[in-house]
Design a protein around this motif. Structure first.
Motif, PDB file in Angstrom:
ATOM      1  N   LEU B 155       0.839  -1.204   0.000  1.00  0.00           N
ATOM      2  CA  LEU B 155       0.000   0.000   0.000  1.00  0.00           C
ATOM      3  C   LEU B 155       0.873   1.253   0.000  1.00  0.00           C
ATOM      4  O   LEU B 155       0.629   2.215  -0.733  1.00  0.00           O
ATOM      5  N   VAL B 156       1.949   1.204   0.808  1.00  0.00           N
ATOM      6  CA  VAL B 156       2.861   2.342   0.874  1.00  0.00           C
ATOM      7  C   VAL B 156       3.474   2.592  -0.502  1.00  0.00           C
ATOM      8  O   VAL B 156       3.551   3.732  -0.983  1.00  0.00           O
ATOM      9  N   LEU B 159       0.974   3.995  -2.862  1.00  0.00           N
ATOM     10  CA  LEU B 159       0.778   5.406  -2.533  1.00  0.00           C
ATOM     11  C   LEU B 159       1.887   6.248  -3.128  1.00  0.00           C
ATOM     12  O   LEU B 159       1.645   7.270  -3.779  1.00  0.00           O
ATOM     13  N   ALA B 160       3.137   5.798  -2.921  1.00  0.00           N
ATOM     14  CA  ALA B 160       4.276   6.546  -3.421  1.00  0.00           C
ATOM     15  C   ALA B 160       4.203   6.675  -4.936  1.00  0.00           C
ATOM     16  O   ALA B 160       4.353   7.766  -5.483  1.00  0.00           O
ATOM     17  N   SER B 162       1.587   6.358  -6.977  1.00  0.00           N
ATOM     18  CA  SER B 162       0.495   7.147  -7.542  1.00  0.00           C
ATOM     19  C   SER B 162       0.656   8.613  -7.192  1.00  0.00           C
ATOM     20  O   SER B 162       0.260   9.476  -7.947  1.00  0.00           O
ATOM     21  N   ALA B 163       1.310   8.912  -6.052  1.00  0.00           N
ATOM     22  CA  ALA B 163       1.615  10.307  -5.756  1.00  0.00           C
ATOM     23  C   ALA B 163       2.579  10.849  -6.796  1.00  0.00           C
ATOM     24  O   ALA B 163       2.454  11.967  -7.276  1.00  0.00           O
ATOM     25  N   ALA B 172      -3.431   5.102 -11.026  1.00  0.00           N
ATOM     26  CA  ALA B 172      -3.652   4.276  -9.837  1.00  0.00           C
ATOM     27  C   ALA B 172      -3.459   2.805 -10.191  1.00  0.00           C
ATOM     28  O   ALA B 172      -2.788   2.061  -9.467  1.00  0.00           O
ATOM     29  N   THR B 241      -7.075  -1.753  -2.458  1.00  0.00           N
ATOM     30  CA  THR B 241      -6.061  -0.722  -2.637  1.00  0.00           C
ATOM     31  C   THR B 241      -6.577   0.392  -3.536  1.00  0.00           C
ATOM     32  O   THR B 241      -6.393   1.582  -3.261  1.00  0.00           O
ATOM     33  N   GLY B 244      -8.785   2.370  -1.607  1.00  0.00           N
ATOM     34  CA  GLY B 244      -8.005   3.181  -0.682  1.00  0.00           C
ATOM     35  C   GLY B 244      -7.414   4.398  -1.373  1.00  0.00           C
ATOM     36  O   GLY B 244      -7.487   5.524  -0.860  1.00  0.00           O
ATOM     37  N   LEU B 245      -6.870   4.168  -2.576  1.00  0.00           N
ATOM     38  CA  LEU B 245      -6.296   5.296  -3.314  1.00  0.00           C
ATOM     39  C   LEU B 245      -7.391   6.282  -3.684  1.00  0.00           C
ATOM     40  O   LEU B 245      -7.203   7.504  -3.605  1.00  0.00           O
ATOM     41  N   LEU B 248      -8.250   8.334  -0.805  1.00  0.00           N
ATOM     42  CA  LEU B 248      -7.282   9.379  -0.499  1.00  0.00           C
ATOM     43  C   LEU B 248      -7.208  10.434  -1.591  1.00  0.00           C
ATOM     44  O   LEU B 248      -6.391  11.340  -1.536  1.00  0.00           O
ATOM     45  N   LEU B 250      -6.311   9.882  -4.652  1.00  0.00           N
ATOM     46  CA  LEU B 250      -5.250   9.622  -5.623  1.00  0.00           C
ATOM     47  C   LEU B 250      -5.732   8.750  -6.776  1.00  0.00           C
ATOM     48  O   LEU B 250      -5.062   8.609  -7.782  1.00  0.00           O
TER      49      LEU B 250
END
Ligand SMILES: Nc1ncnc2c1ncn2[C@@H]1O[C@H](COP(=O)(O)OP(=O)(O)OP(=O)(O)O)[C@@H](O)[C@H]1O
Ligand SMILES: Nc1ncnc2c1ncn2[C@@H]1O[C@H](COP(=O)(O)OP(=O)(O)OP(=O)(O)O)[C@@H](O)[C@H]1O
Ligand SMILES: [Mg+2]
Ligand SMILES: [Mg+2]
Lengths: 283, 307, 247
Positions: B155-156, B159-160, B162-163, B172, B241, B244-245, B248, B250
């Motif tokens: 997940l981390v 996140l990284a 997709s950021a 995503a 996920t 989740g994205l 957030l 994203l």
């Protein structure tokens, strides 16, 4: 013969299939005492399935039933799985037919034997390694230290089978089911392996079910022979009198062996009779 | 010896699918599929999973007919209405119909799962199979690379990525795909190692088969079943996920209907309008569960070791 | 047809380097069957694998049909001269492809035309019914699989077949069928066989000459007549013989 070590009555193994049910073993009965019993028959006749039922190591889809399958006073087919697991590789040991498939392909052969030692003899890692090297020597593998780190696909066919046998020696079983343990071995190593099996049997009364298609071997090594055809035992006789066999299937097998002292241009092949499938064993 | 041979009178499709004497390639393939289907449907749990996944596909395909409203039409006079006969699952803060958005959201979910599969399966297979088959330094390099990816929680990492890639559904999916190929590669490598020394591969090499042929003709059939099972089981976490994205901000961007984003948008109204988070949440739960059940069933059917 | 001189085969690297076959030399004439017998681990399969090109870490000279082969680089012409049939009928066929697909594979690799008809012809040659084309390996018996392996080896019409214990996994009745098949094929197509086996009965039935291997070397060479008469000098050969005559 005293009390049999293993007693099997009317063993049947069925598989569900799309077209109905296939009965692969159809009512097999035999006893094994402190003796060497040969089980011969053609490919697909159910020899391995019979052996595997005794170990309860059948494919998941297989469904075994028997009127009786008693080992050491226990009814094998109704034993809880936990107890059976303790017995497997302990009191009952099996040498599987396809050593290369039974070994873990991505673990060295030495480590696999060592693991067996650690589980059964509760040895430390170091002790298990030393024991493994000793075992490899015992099954007549020259240069055990070189073979130890090899992977199953790197050892020769005969070595694979001896590695399986080394794993079995660890446990000192009272019933050994050997599924074609020598088919990839040359005569000298085969002799040694048979001697190892005999040595194991000398230490305590041990029953041996010896599955093979080598008739010459059965004749010399075993005490009694069972001949299977299409899921049934069609004939049973003392090994020394194999040549007096009466069932046409057994006769056909005997005729199909190529022999140095009787050279022929073409080998006799079996003409199968559909009646053999339904006939009862003539005892 | 079989029951069928005792009553040979039966004919027709089923007979064609089970008979021993196969007479065409098509029949052999059909028989394989039929055998798989029978195996799969013999497990009630897997059937539940399969049915839900089929429903998801149907919902996505026939969304315009199933939805009762236009999922994007805002109606500020009808915001935050509770479930009723007109709006089965109520309306959101912009007056859009939640049911319709949920139905259209299945398209997004399906899009994500398909895209991830299409990206991950070939990449994971290629890296794993080449690594296992060729061996040597290539194996070392590829496996170290895989290890690096595996070292981070997915997940981390997602996140990284997709950021870094910027918000949006495509990015995503890409981010998720980048995080889930390593286990697939590992799996493909393990399967490849077990058959690497086999006689049939040796025979093919001796007849002149090159790397491409070995990969495609020999290793794909060996690796595919476990990859499919693995991916199906992973689908639940992919959906979560993605949600989740989306949650957030994203993932999917408004106004696209996406379940995670819908749940996220609803959380400000959690107390006053429970339906905004509950229904998308349930949908996510149900579909993830279905993929998991289906994966378990497929494992029993496809994995020869369990047979 | 096959000439082998001073063949040395190695496995492993550096300190673990293992010299599996030492100074092996022999020749096999066209249409002849040469048998390799010997202890397990004596290097019989290694000789076959080196000749076939499965294993490339060897030195010495190998000539197939007159042309020398390079251990490192096999050209397509070399590959078409020799095919190998393995011992284990279960491991030699891809489990997920139909029999037809398996037999057609060498044809596809080498871009041959008319694959469908060739596969039918090959199936007929090894005595399998044509409908077996669409079966999967798990649907046929061990002996039938071995026939499939042989059909695949015949597909490129290679003049040389290397047979690594082709019948040791089969029961005697099926063994008889396979051996008869191999004899017929040799007669009809003038094939040359190099055959590894443990069974002296099979050797006597099939082979014109044999080489007895021990610890990586050929310790004795015998003709069939010598074998039948039991004229042998080496104890291992004698052990082999006593085995079969007892039977
Ligand atoms: N998983 C399975 N599903 C369906 N049928 C099976 C399965 N396993 C075995 N059989 C059938 O059971 C029969 C007996 O198989 P078994 O392995 O006992 O033969 P065998 O006598 O040991 O032969 P071999 O000499 O080739 O080892 C075969 O005809 C086979 O088709
Ligand atoms: N890939 C390998 N890596 C390391 N050693 C190997 C490899 N293949 C074979 N060997 C070794 O080479 C020796 C000869 O093996 P080979 O397979 O040629 O024996 P074989 O005569 O065919 O025996 P068998 O009759 O048991 O099949 C053995 O000691 C074996 O351990
Ligand atoms: Mg068997
Ligand atoms: Mg060998």
């Amino acid at each position: 013969m005293s009390d049999p070590i293993l007693s099997v009555r009317n063993l049947r193994v069925t598989f569900p299939s799309l077209a109905g049910r296939i009965e692969a073993v159809r009512g097999v009965s035999f006893d094994i005492g402190n003796e060497k019993v040969g089980l011969i028959g053609e490919s697909g006749s159910g020899k391995s399935l019979t052996g595997r039922s005794i170990m309860r190591l059948l494919p998941k889809a297989a469904h075994p039933v028997a009127d009786r399958m008693r080992f050491d006073g226990k009814e094998i087919l109704s034993l809880p799985e936990g107890e059976m697991r303790g017995m497997r590789g302990g009191e009952i040991a099996m040498i599987l037919q396809d050593p290369k498939f039974s070994l873990n392909p991505i673990m060295s052969v030495g480590d696999q034997i060592a693991e067996t030692c650690r589980i059964h003899l509760k040895l430390s890692k170091r002790e298990a390694r030393a024991r493994t090297l000793h075992l490899l020597e015992q099954v007549h593998i020259n240069d055990p230290a070189r073979v130890y780190p090899l992977f199953p696909h790197e050892v020769s066919g005969g070595m694979g089978q001896r590695i399986m046998i080394a794993m079995m020696i660890v446990a000192r079983p009272s019933l050994i089911i050997a599924d074609e343990p020598t088919s990839a071995l040359d005569v000298s190593v085969r002799g040694q392996i048979l001697r190892i099996l005999d040595e194991l049997r000398a230490e305590r009364p041990t029953g041996l079910l010896f599955i093979t298609h080598d008739l010459n071997l059965v004749r010399r090594f075993c005490d009694r022979v069972l001949i299977m055809y299409s899921g049934r035992i069609v004939e049973e006789l003392p090994a020394s009198r194999l040549d007096e066999a009466e069932h046409p299937y057994t006769r056909g097998l005997l005729d199909a062996i190529p022999r140095l002292d009787r050279p022929r241009d073409r080998l006799a092949t079996l003409q199968r009779d559909p009646r053999w499938i339904t006939e009862e064993a003539g005892r | 010896m079989t029951d069928a041979s005792q009553n040979p009178g039966r004919r027709g499709l089923r007979a064609w699918l089970v008979e021993e004497d196969v007479t065409s390639h098509r029949q052999a393939v059909a028989q394989g599929a039929y055998r798989g289907l029978v195996g799969l449907t013999s497990s009630p749990i897997a059937v539940i999973g399969l049915v839900i996944v089929i429903l998801l596909v149907l919902a996505a395909a026939f969304a315009p007919w199933i939805a009762t409203h236009d999922p994007y039409r805002q109606d500020l006079s009808r915001t935050l209405l509770p479930p009723s006969a007109a709006n089965w699952m109520g309306t959101d803060d912009l007056g859009r119909d939640v049911w319709s958005r949920l139905v259209y959201g299945s398209r997004t979910t399906l899009y994500i799962t398909m895209l991830v599969t299409v990206i991950v399966a070939p990449i994971g297979f290629l890296i794993g199979a080449v690594s296992g088959y060729v061996g040597g330094w290539l194996d070392t390099v590829l496996m170290r690379l895989t290890d690096i990816f595996l070292a981070f929680p997915s997940l981390v990492l997602a996140l990284a990525f997709s950021a870094a890639l910027g918000p949006g559904i495509g990015n995503a999916v890409l981010a998720i795909a980048l995080t889930i190929w390593p286990p697939v590669a590992r799996l493909a490598r393990a399967e490849t190692l077990t058959v690497r020394g086999s006689d049939y591969l040796a025979s093919a090499r001796l007849q002149g088969a090159g790397l491409g042929r070995v990969l495609w003709w020999h290793l794909v059939p060996i690796c595919l079943p476990s990859i499919i099972v693995r991916l199906t089981l992973n689908m639940a976490s992919v959906i979560l996920t993605a949600a989740g994205l989306g949650f957030l901000g994203l993932g999917a961007q408004p106004p696209i209907a996406e379940w995670g984003a819908m749940a996220a948008a609803g959380r400000q109204y959690l107390i006053d309008a429970w339906w905004l988070t509950t229904f998308p949440g349930l949908a996510i739960l149900l579909v993830s569960l279905a993929f998991n059940l289906l994966g378990d069933g497929l494992r029993d059917v496809l994995d020869p070791r369990s047979g | 047809m096959i000439e082998v001189e001073d063949l040395q085969v190695f496995y492993g690297e550096g300190r673990d380097r293992f010299h599996a076959v030492r100074d092996v030399s022999f020749r096999v004439e066209k249409g002849e069957t040469y048998g390799l017998v010997g202890e397990s681990g004596s290097g019989k399969s290694s000789v076959l694998n080196a000749i076939a090109g499965r294993h490339s870490d060897w030195t010495g000279t190998v000539r197939l049909a007159g042309a020398e082969v390079d251990p490192r680089r096999r050209n397509p012409a070399d590959r078409q001269k020799v095919q190998i049939v393995f011992q284990d009928p279960f491991g030699a066929i891809h489990p997920k492809h139909t029999i037809g697909g398996t037999i057609a594979e060498p044809l596809a690799i080498n871009r041959r035309q008319n694959r469908g008809e060739t596969v039918d012809a090959l199936l007929r040659q090894v005595g399998l019914p044509g409908r077996f084309r669409y079966r999967y390996p798990h649907q046929i018996s061990g002996g039938q699989r071995q026939r499939v392996s042989i059909a695949r080896a015949l597909a490129l019409q290679s003049p040389i077949l290397l047979l690594d214990e082709p019948t040791s996994a089969l029961d005697v009745s099926v063994q008889a069928e396979i051996l008869n098949l191999l004899q017929d094929l040799r007669r009809d197509q003038g094939l040359t066989y190099l055959m590894v086996t443990h069974d002296i009965g099979v050797v006597g039935h099939m082979c014109d000459r044999i080489g007895v291997m021990k610890d990586g070397r050929i310790v004795e060479e015998l003709t069939k007549a010598q074998l039948v008469r039991g004229e042998t000098a080496h104890p291992f050969t004698r052990e082999l013989l006593s085995e079969s005559l007892l039977g």
